[in-house]
Design an enzyme around this catalytic site. Structure first.
Site, PDB file in Angstrom:
ATOM      1  N   THR A 178      -8.645  54.623  41.921  1.00 25.25           N
ATOM      2  CA  THR A 178      -8.955  55.991  42.344  1.00 25.25           C
ATOM      3  C   THR A 178      -9.084  56.729  41.368  1.00 25.25           C
ATOM      4  OG1 THR A 178      -6.664  56.793  42.469  1.00 25.25           O
ATOM      5  CG2 THR A 178      -7.533  55.633  44.431  1.00 25.25           C
ATOM      6  N   GLU A 324     -10.802  53.664  48.340  1.00 28.25           N
ATOM      7  CA  GLU A 324      -9.841  52.650  49.175  1.00 28.25           C
ATOM      8  C   GLU A 324     -10.671  52.248  50.499  1.00 28.25           C
ATOM      9  OE1 GLU A 324      -9.274  55.821  47.938  1.00 28.25           O
ATOM     10  OE2 GLU A 324      -6.850  56.017  47.665  1.00 28.25           O
ATOM     11  N   LYS A 432      -2.110  78.179  51.974  1.00 26.80           N
ATOM     12  CA  LYS A 432      -1.207  78.852  53.306  1.00 26.80           C
ATOM     13  C   LYS A 432      -0.851  79.865  52.859  1.00 26.80           C
ATOM     14  CE  LYS A 432       2.399  77.374  56.107  1.00 26.80           C
ATOM     15  NZ  LYS A 432       3.485  76.435  56.357  1.00 26.80           N
ATOM     16  N   TRP A 437      -2.758  78.328  57.660  1.00 29.32           N
ATOM     17  CA  TRP A 437      -3.583  77.292  57.065  1.00 29.32           C
ATOM     18  C   TRP A 437      -4.994  77.777  56.886  1.00 29.32           C
ATOM     19  CZ3 TRP A 437      -1.306  74.556  53.500  1.00 29.32           C
ATOM     20  CH2 TRP A 437      -0.121  73.814  54.081  1.00 29.32           C
TER      21      TRP A 437
HETATM   22  P1  ADP Z   1     -10.504  60.524  44.492  1.00 28.15           P
HETATM   23  O1  ADP Z   1      -9.688  60.329  45.677  1.00 28.15           O
HETATM   24  O2  ADP Z   1      -9.620  60.354  43.091  1.00 28.15           O
HETATM   25  O3  ADP Z   1     -11.263  61.759  44.208  1.00 28.15           O
HETATM   26  P2  ADP Z   1     -12.643  58.906  45.412  1.00 28.15           P
HETATM   27  O4  ADP Z   1     -13.673  58.759  44.518  1.00 28.15           O
HETATM   28  O5  ADP Z   1     -12.070  57.735  46.108  1.00 28.15           O
HETATM   29  O6  ADP Z   1     -11.443  59.268  44.326  1.00 28.15           O
HETATM   30  O7  ADP Z   1     -12.837  60.146  46.320  1.00 28.15           O
HETATM   31  C1  ADP Z   1     -12.644  60.045  47.588  1.00 28.15           C
HETATM   32  C2  ADP Z   1     -12.599  61.473  48.296  1.00 28.15           C
HETATM   33  O8  ADP Z   1     -13.771  62.159  48.114  1.00 28.15           O
HETATM   34  C3  ADP Z   1     -12.319  61.521  49.595  1.00 28.15           C
HETATM   35  O9  ADP Z   1     -11.013  61.567  50.125  1.00 28.15           O
HETATM   36  C4  ADP Z   1     -13.083  62.944  50.008  1.00 28.15           C
HETATM   37  O10 ADP Z   1     -11.968  63.819  49.848  1.00 28.15           O
HETATM   38  C5  ADP Z   1     -13.915  63.274  48.976  1.00 28.15           C
HETATM   39  N1  ADP Z   1     -15.291  62.778  49.556  1.00 28.15           N
HETATM   40  C6  ADP Z   1     -15.951  61.657  49.598  1.00 28.15           C
HETATM   41  N2  ADP Z   1     -17.373  61.834  50.014  1.00 28.15           N
HETATM   42  C7  ADP Z   1     -17.194  62.985  50.769  1.00 28.15           C
HETATM   43  C8  ADP Z   1     -18.101  63.960  51.595  1.00 28.15           C
HETATM   44  N3  ADP Z   1     -19.351  63.315  52.123  1.00 28.15           N
HETATM   45  N4  ADP Z   1     -17.747  65.008  51.908  1.00 28.15           N
HETATM   46  C9  ADP Z   1     -16.774  65.385  51.594  1.00 28.15           C
HETATM   47  N5  ADP Z   1     -15.889  65.093  50.588  1.00 28.15           N
HETATM   48  C10 ADP Z   1     -16.004  63.722  50.389  1.00 28.15           C
END
Ligand code: ADP
Length: 537
Positions: A178, A324, A432, A437
């Site tokens: 990640t 994931e 918050k 929120w």
């Molecule tokens: P990290 O979790 O370290 O940022 P990832 O590359 O796995 O690494 O990113 C996944 C996250 O990216 C998602 O949980 C989400 O928050 C964000 N994300 C991915 N695609 C989108 C999208 N189309 N719109 C908004 N957020 C997104």
């Protein structure tokens, strides 16, 4: 008792390689080299070389489950590694070259990477990760290899008589970490089966829609969740691939999109922001394929961006996923009955993250249970499916999975009457204020619709009276600006008053993570005292 009568064919990578070689063999794979020249080859050659690479790796002792790391841009040799390493029974570990060398060294150590295959142009970075403690048994260089071994010799060394192992669909095929936006990087290990199933579904017309009539330019790096799985899809269905190598600036990308007649591309919103600006500045310079589709994900695609590209005759397709989830989880396409909806509704839906792809199941749950489909109530997005991780490699943070087997994404979402999911924030970024929120992502997406705003990030900053208040960090478009009051007025129609940012900080660029997401941890640190002396409402 009835016994089923079907063949039990394991879903393994050799099915993709055989298909690519035999039926898509003549399809071109184009790679831009560091010197900007174009290298042209075919799937046939890539698959032959991948098999030789696999044999060579077996000869050198790579066995089932052994990790071979890559530190590479997007190009044909990287695709050979995508196929050759798992054909040898090994596990491809695509190292993210945009991370800090210390982080890359940590990740390579955590994964127990045995060999490394690295681009010549990345050798300076390699030296830094070695200085940071990374150790590999063998290092192969694509390009001038200096003191190291040569990747070409590695491929050439594969002996036809060396047997390749038979693969099981539950074997590990590749690993990604990640990107650590909200914590320490954690490893996810994909199986052959998860990859094949993801590949099949990603190709579908209502998913990412790839076919042999397409030419794909993946801007998204192959070290970022396998370039969203697109290289596997392309090889399986016979899509021509155009790899940009290290040249990711808008003019270089536009040159390639235009000269190679690309029909589909994929990248994070920042890439498309840059492309939009280049096209605005030079409307006739790059003739693009009409209807060129641009898959956008990684962060939310601002609605305005989708509108702007439509005006240019180009289509942004919004998708959501995570390391994931392999990564495709949801895709935002209008179902036929909504294609005739009014313009505002259509764009609002397309800017949402959409609905799950086949075989993926999502739900949005808060402390009261599943949220109603009212487009208002927020909850955490949970996901499960055959290409969703069931744990992290070292069994860290088991609390990310519910007892009933769902992965907690850490994303905050709501659902509308059509079942469309809209992400409103990350749990860790919510603000918050006075016990209520506020969803930072929703405000920033709206701000990016203001005509003067190029990019905006909204963060929670400690406040003596309200505990936290939103602060907008804004990059204006060239020659444009707006006052705080104007931005607040623009937002006032959409949000309750207490959601409106109390201040605006104008910056030249918003710090980003390796995957192009806003680095809110850094912004929160920079502006942590912004409201320290604030007393008013
Ligand atoms: P990290 O979790 O370290 O940022 P990832 O590359 O796995 O690494 O990113 C996944 C996250 O990216 C998602 O949980 C989400 O928050 C964000 N994300 C991915 N695609 C989108 C999208 N189309 N719109 C908004 N957020 C997104």
């Amino acid at each position: 008792m009835t016994t089923a009568t079907m063949m039990d064919v394991p879903l393994t990578i050799d099915l993709v390689v055989e298909r690519a070689e035999r039926w898509n063999g003549a399809v071109e794979v184009v790679s831009r080299r560091p010197d900007k020249s174009l290298h042209r080859t075919t799937y046939k050659v890539i698959c032959e070389r991948a098999r030789r690479l696999a044999r060579s790796l077996v000869q050198l002792g790579i066995g089932r489950g052994d990790k071979v790391a890559t530190l590479m841009w997007n190009h044909a040799e990287h695709l050979e590694c995508y196929f050759g390493i798992p054909l040898a029974g090994g596990v491809t570990h695509t190292l993210n070259l945009r991370l800090h060398p210390d982080e890359i060294a940590f990740i390579a150590g955590d994964a127990h990477d045995r060999f490394l295959i690295v681009d010549e142009v990345l050798l300076p970075l390699y030296d830094k990760i070695v200085a940071a403690g990374a150790r590999f048994e063998k290092v192969f260089v694509v390009g001038k290899h200096g003191v190291h071994d040569n990747y070409e010799d590695l491929v050439a060394g594969g002996n036809d008589k060396t047997a390749l192992p038979s693969l099981a669909e539950s074997d590990a095929l590749g690993t990604c970490y990640t990107s650590g936006t909200t914590g320490k990087p954690k490893g996810v290990i994909y199986t052959h089966r998860s990859t094949i199933l993801h590949t099949l579904v990603a190709a579908l017309p209502d998913s990412l829609q790839l076919s042999r009539s397409d030419t794909l330019l993946p801007v998204v790096p192959m070290f970022h969740v396998n370039a969203w799985g697109l290289p596997f899809v392309s090889a399986l269905v016979g899509t021509k691939l155009v790899f940009p190598g290290p040249h990711l600036d808008p003019p270089s990308l536009l040159d390639l999109l235009s000269s190679e007649k690309v029909t589909v591309s994929a990248g994070v919103p920042t890439i498309w922001l840059g492309i939009r600006e280049a096209l605005d500045g030079n409307p006739n310079k790059w003739p693009l394929q009409p209807g060129l589709r641009m898959i956008v994900g990684g962060s939310a695609a601002p609605e305005q961006l989708i509108r702007d590209f439509d005006r240019l005759g180009l289509t942004l397709l919004h998708a959501w996923g995570m390391t994931e989830t392999s990564p495709i989880g949801t895709v935002s396409r209008l179902p036929p009955h909504l294609e005739a909806a009014d313009e505002a509704t259509r764009y609002r839906l397309r800017a949402k993250q959409g609905v799950p792809t086949p075989l993926v199941d999502v739900r949005v749950r808060n402390w009261q249970g599943d949220v109603p489909a009212d487009d208002k109530t927020n909850g955490e997005l949970l996901v499960r499916g055959p290409w969703v991780a069931a744990r992290y490699a070292n069994n860290e943070t088991p609390e990310r999975w519910t007892k009933d087997g769902w992965f907690r994404t850490g994303d905050v979402a709501r659902v509308d009457e059509h079942g469309f999911i809209q992400l409103t924030d990350r749990v860790a970024d919510m603000i918050k204020s006075g016990g209520e929120w506020i969803c930072s992502q929703e405000i920033e997406n709206a701000l990016m619709g203001h005509p003067a705003v190029r990019e905006a990030a909204v963060i929670g900053v400690p406040h003596p009276k309200w505990s936290e208040r939103p602060l907008a960090v804004v990059v204006f478009k060239p020659d444009a600006t707006a006052e705080l009051g104007q931005l607040r007025d623009f937002l006032a129609a959409k949000f309750p008053k207490f959601w409106l940012p109390d201040a605006v900080e104008v910056v030249e660029a918003i710090p980003r993570t390796s995957a192009g997401k806003f680095k809110k941890t850094e912004l929160r640190e920079i502006f942590k005292d912004r409201y320290a002396r604030a007393t008013d409402d």
